[in-house]
Design a protein around this motif. Sequence first.
Motif, short mmCIF file in Angstrom:
data_model
loop_
_atom_site.label_atom_id
_atom_site.label_comp_id
_atom_site.label_asym_id
_atom_site.label_seq_id
_atom_site.Cartn_x
_atom_site.Cartn_y
_atom_site.Cartn_z
N VAL A 140 0.83 -1.38 0.15
CA VAL A 140 0.08 -0.03 0.01
C VAL A 140 0.79 1.38 -0.11
N HIS A 141 0.60 2.12 -0.87
CA HIS A 141 1.26 3.49 -0.84
C HIS A 141 0.82 4.11 0.33
N THR A 142 1.79 5.01 0.99
CA THR A 142 1.25 5.91 2.05
C THR A 142 2.00 7.26 2.07
N GLY A 143 1.02 8.06 2.13
CA GLY A 143 1.58 9.42 2.18
C GLY A 143 0.92 10.28 1.03
N VAL A 168 4.23 1.01 2.14
CA VAL A 168 5.06 1.42 1.11
C VAL A 168 5.49 2.84 1.38
N HIS A 169 6.67 3.29 1.45
CA HIS A 169 7.24 4.66 1.87
C HIS A 169 7.33 4.94 3.26
N MET A 170 6.40 4.33 3.92
CA MET A 170 6.32 4.63 5.28
C MET A 170 5.69 6.01 5.66
N GLY A 171 4.89 6.55 4.87
CA GLY A 171 4.53 7.86 5.07
C GLY A 171 5.48 8.77 4.35
N LEU A 172 4.95 8.66 2.88
CA LEU A 172 5.86 9.67 2.15
C LEU A 172 5.98 10.97 2.52
N GLY A 173 7.06 11.60 2.48
CA GLY A 173 7.18 13.10 2.80
C GLY A 173 7.20 13.31 4.40
N THR A 174 7.36 12.34 5.15
CA THR A 174 7.11 12.63 6.74
C THR A 174 8.54 12.16 7.09
N ASP A 175 8.67 12.23 8.61
CA ASP A 175 9.73 11.60 9.27
C ASP A 175 9.95 10.08 9.39
N ASN A 176 8.60 9.68 9.06
CA ASN A 176 8.49 7.97 9.27
C ASN A 176 8.26 7.73 10.42
N THR A 193 10.98 0.32 2.18
CA THR A 193 12.05 1.23 2.29
C THR A 193 12.00 2.25 1.12
N THR A 194 10.97 2.26 0.31
CA THR A 194 11.05 3.01 -1.03
C THR A 194 10.74 4.65 -0.52
#
Length: 270
Positions: A140-143, A168-176, A193-194
């Motif tokens: 799942v894409h996240t962010g 996926v991305h673990m919350g793109l654009g965040t500090d994760n 890790t994307t």
Amino acid sequence: MIIDTHVHTGNMLNFVLTEEDVLYSMEQYHIDYSIVSSLNAAEFDHQLRPVPPKYQHSQLECLNEVVAFAKKHPDKIGAAPWVKPFGEKADHDLYKAINDNRKYIKAIKFHPFHSNVPFDSDKVAPFIDLAEHYGLPVVVHTGGCDAASCVRVYNMAKCFPKTNFFMVHMGLGTDNREAIELVAKLPNLYGDTTWVPVKSTLRLIETAGIGKVVFGSDNPIDGKDTYLHNRTGDRSLYQEYFHELKEILSPEYYERLMYRNAAELFGISL
């Protein structure tokens, strides 16, 4: 050995990602296996405007596209059909297509942003039933918007404990950090890790354990040399995964991150 769990083909959203570029990059950067989804399944563009009907591709077309790629290269390519919960359903035809091609399919792909559907909504649940039926992981894409928030993936993973979910991305654009905390809470929730900085991946390993993360990249989203540099020519963060991280993690942990976890969780024969 390296398994990349998040790779794309397709001609959509101003991207042209070809099978040839995927194969070139795998050879050039020593990637042994890629799990591929087709961005031709996007239902909404980057501004959350509906993709015009003449450019839409059905989820079955997109499934057949990536399955055909996997059939040509079964030792290198696995398929992750990208489903379309906004405009389509988890119907008999989708079940049949997955059943008929199950040996090539390694996951089901969701993009709540480009489907403009909250991941923990009633529109998505029937697709998770399908994934559970076939024992398939869900990526799942996240962010980028509320529909694709990490907590919505957590909510769905909590409702479907028999299915493995990958943020996926673990919350793109965040500090994760939110994603890391959520991954640590559920045994069936994992990180990817994307576009995730190495420091966040190390934090995830420390918080949730080495078994809770897999390598992914979005290759070849920045071109056939995505693993080397971004579109502006700056060094790709994946070079840090390939080189510097080897000096930080033990050989066992590095192997688990870069391929062993993925092989186990996605059913890939080594």
